[in-house]
Structure formats: C-alpha cells, structure tokens
Design a protein around this motif. Sequence first.
Motif, PDB file in Angstrom:
ATOM      1  N   SER B  55       2.500 -23.972 -47.256  1.00 34.41           N
ATOM      2  CA  SER B  55       2.105 -23.577 -45.900  1.00 34.41           C
ATOM      3  C   SER B  55       3.114 -22.639 -45.243  1.00 34.41           C
ATOM      4  O   SER B  55       2.781 -21.956 -44.271  1.00 34.41           O
ATOM      5  CB  SER B  55       1.914 -24.815 -45.021  1.00 34.41           C
ATOM      6  OG  SER B  55       3.138 -25.527 -44.928  1.00 34.41           O
ATOM      7  N   SER B  65       3.690 -17.695 -42.810  1.00 35.02           N
ATOM      8  CA  SER B  65       2.923 -18.906 -42.516  1.00 35.02           C
ATOM      9  C   SER B  65       1.548 -18.748 -43.132  1.00 35.02           C
ATOM     10  O   SER B  65       0.933 -17.689 -43.001  1.00 35.02           O
ATOM     11  CB  SER B  65       2.790 -19.091 -40.999  1.00 35.02           C
ATOM     12  OG  SER B  65       4.061 -19.257 -40.413  1.00 35.02           O
ATOM     13  N   ASN B  67      -2.309 -20.489 -43.739  1.00 39.00           N
ATOM     14  CA  ASN B  67      -3.322 -21.477 -43.346  1.00 39.00           C
ATOM     15  C   ASN B  67      -4.506 -21.335 -44.298  1.00 39.00           C
ATOM     16  O   ASN B  67      -5.356 -20.466 -44.130  1.00 39.00           O
ATOM     17  CB  ASN B  67      -3.753 -21.240 -41.898  1.00 39.00           C
ATOM     18  CG  ASN B  67      -4.710 -22.314 -41.391  1.00 39.00           C
ATOM     19  OD1 ASN B  67      -5.467 -22.902 -42.154  1.00 39.00           O
ATOM     20  ND2 ASN B  67      -4.654 -22.570 -40.109  1.00 39.00           N
ATOM     21  N   SER B  69      -7.110 -23.295 -44.939  1.00 36.60           N
ATOM     22  CA  SER B  69      -8.453 -23.622 -44.443  1.00 36.60           C
ATOM     23  C   SER B  69      -9.023 -22.482 -43.609  1.00 36.60           C
ATOM     24  O   SER B  69     -10.224 -22.212 -43.636  1.00 36.60           O
ATOM     25  CB  SER B  69      -8.419 -24.924 -43.634  1.00 36.60           C
ATOM     26  OG  SER B  69      -7.557 -24.782 -42.516  1.00 36.60           O
TER      27      SER B  69
END
Lengths: 116, 114
Positions: B55, B65, B67, B69
């Motif tokens: 992550s 970073s 993400n 999903s």
Amino acid sequence: DVKVTQSSRYLVKRTGEKVFLECVQDMDHENMFWYRQDPGLGLRLIYFSYDVKMKEKGDIPEGYSVSREKKERFSLILESASTNQTSMYLCASSLLMGDPSSYEQYFGPGTRLTVT
Amino acid sequence: QQQVKQSPQSLIVQKGGIPIINCAYENTAFDYFPWYQQFPGKGPALLIAIRPDVSEKKEGRFTISFNKSAKQFSLHIMDSQPGDSATYFCAASMLMDSSYKLIFGSGTRLLVRP
C-alpha cells in the motif's frame, strides 16, 4: 554506468524525406523500445523489439518502421516524413526475463525531430 | 482499458511543500507501477516503483501510495526542493506480446519555487 545513446539530439527534415533515427545501448539488453513524447500525451509506444530481427507494433506504429540487425542497435524509420511526426523521439532498453522490477527501462536523451 | 490517467498536468509549489501527483488505471492485470522523472533535455529515469500487494513505499523524500480497490496510486514528494522541478510520469506494466511493456500517464510538470 548504463547507457542508451541516440544518434542526433536535434533533426530538421522536409516533408516526404526518409528519416532514420538510431539508438545504441551498451547493457546487453534484449528489449528495445521507441516512443514519441508529445505535451499532454505522455510517452506513446511506437514499436518494440525483444530480439534481433524481431519487432512488435506498439500503440502508434502507423507511418513508422523499425530495424534491429544487431542486439545493441535499434533503428526507427520514417519512410516519408510528415509534419504530424514532429515530436520528441525516445529510445529505451530493458531486460527481457525475470521479475517485473528488473524491467526498468533505460532511456536515451531523445531526438527532437522537426518536419517542415 | 490499457490507459493510465494522470493529474494534474502541471503543479507549482513552494520549497518545502508536498506536491502530490495522482494516477488511475482500469486494467487489473497491471502488476507493477513505476514512476519516472524527466529533467529538461534528458530521457526519463526510474524514480520509484511499487507492486499492487503493497500500500505504500518510501524512498528518501519520495513516497508512493497505492489503493488497489480504487485502482489509484499517487506520488508524494516530501520537503520538495527546487532540484525536484521536473516532469513526472506514472506508468503501469503488464506482460503483453512476450514482453513487459509500460503504459505511461500523460505526465505532470512540477515546478518548485525557491
């Protein structure tokens, strides 16, 4: 130190001329790539090659061809240059096999081609 | 489906600020997400990269970073310096036609004012 060199930094050609852009790498990489870079469009893949005499079309191959006669050398050819091919051309090389993290692409400094 | 969308197109921050560059993708087959940095007159060079099972990744002042999903990832530059002024490209990689290829975002031109 790894190195990808391109034959010219700046090139001015006339519409209809045949243009050769040369790229040489000294890292014994299997993969070689040609991109064009235009503002707001990022880097777009023209052609790539994973072995001598092998070539694969990228996303924008129209109007271009390539040649790879030796492992270290990859040439981009504009058969009949047109004004919409005015752009920055970048060559890159990378390893072929292994972990994805080893597929770092090493870029040359680019050739700024102007077609008038 | 093979696009990588990058924003903003340009960014100006003061020295010490934290510029953030965002990228989004659609194809879940992408398995490696590098960022490249390009200075004027030079070709792009790998800056930092991340895999989708992680992550966050930090290297010095640069942080990615990720993400999974949301299918988004971003680059943060901590304590930005004028020497960080460059064009930044996100990219996504997947195996296609016997080779790993990179799909690049459209680039972000960053200017860090002294």
